[in-house]
Design a protein around this motif. Sequence first.
Motif, mmCIF file in Angstrom:
data_model
loop_
_atom_site.group_PDB
_atom_site.id
_atom_site.type_symbol
_atom_site.label_atom_id
_atom_site.label_comp_id
_atom_site.label_asym_id
_atom_site.label_seq_id
_atom_site.Cartn_x
_atom_site.Cartn_y
_atom_site.Cartn_z
ATOM 1 N N GLU A 1 -40.420 -30.421 -23.324
ATOM 2 C CA GLU A 1 -40.454 -31.887 -23.396
ATOM 3 C C GLU A 1 -40.193 -32.401 -24.805
ATOM 4 N N ASP A 2 -41.244 -32.869 -25.480
ATOM 5 C CA ASP A 2 -41.085 -33.631 -26.713
ATOM 6 C C ASP A 2 -40.403 -32.876 -27.840
ATOM 7 N N ASN B 1 -40.433 -31.713 -18.516
ATOM 8 C CA ASN B 1 -40.161 -33.078 -18.955
ATOM 9 C C ASN B 1 -40.816 -34.097 -18.033
ATOM 10 N N ASP C 1 -50.490 -40.177 -27.351
ATOM 11 C CA ASP C 1 -49.904 -41.183 -26.462
ATOM 12 C C ASP C 1 -50.971 -42.058 -25.820
#
Length: 288
Positions: free
Chosen positions: A37-38, A71, A158
């Motif tokens: 992902e990130d 993701n 987040d």
Amino acid sequence: MTKLIPWRSLLFLPANNQKFIDKAHTREADGYILDLEDSIPMAHKETTRANLIAAAKVVAKKGADTLVRINASLRLAIRDLEAVVDPQICAIIIPKVSSAAHIQLIAQSIDEIEQEKQMPQGYTRLIAQIEHVDAMSKLDEIATSSPRLMAMTMGTEDLSLSIGMEPTTEALIGPCQQLIMACRRANITPMGFPASIADFSDPTQFQVAAELANKIGFSGAPCVHPMQVKILNQVFMPTEEQVKQANELIQSFQQQYEQGTGATNFANKMIDLPVVQRAENLLKRLNR
């Protein structure tokens, strides 16, 4: 009592960083999270995905478990699942979980892929990562969404951004306790700590956060730096003194119980069944 999962520490690794992958087995984490992902730029996701199973074999060569964070985008997540649902991968972390339906959609996709690959049904477990304030009111339905779901954790950066707060211990303790209680009600495992996962500049501060995590009910945690691994492994494993006291407490209670006493005194404290069960749970950690 929630069944303990075997991880005190899970170290995130960018799944395209060969240097980190090659050295992972020296870091002594209980498991490694290969991140799609990130940490992976969009232009590199396809190549990284294609090479992930080979990377999983490298990080697991000393016996550690391998997990993957897919993701958040459904379009990318499905591609990820088709590549990484494999006997080499024991669990998948789903980022930015928003609802029970989110988990169920991923679980149904894994059902189909495991069948196509002739894997045992249910082999691939799931961990939900809670990263937005909107998900906080749905923790119970998320926690009970699928038999594949084994744990929940919190994306503190987040989540803090979505709430409008700083990712400090004082601010995060409340959300963390909500997540822990939802996990306990659902009989799954809470993982994490009430602090920023991104800040690894101060080992002493991280140790304090990890010790607090242990006290409030977390069973282990993901992390992003090898320094954090050693601390988590130490904090989430009982000390020799704690083991000694737990065994003595249980033995003392059993002796008194056989004589018809439901509560007894041990080390100048009243000991009844909940205290004994807490000691038994501590001893179970030795078998992880």
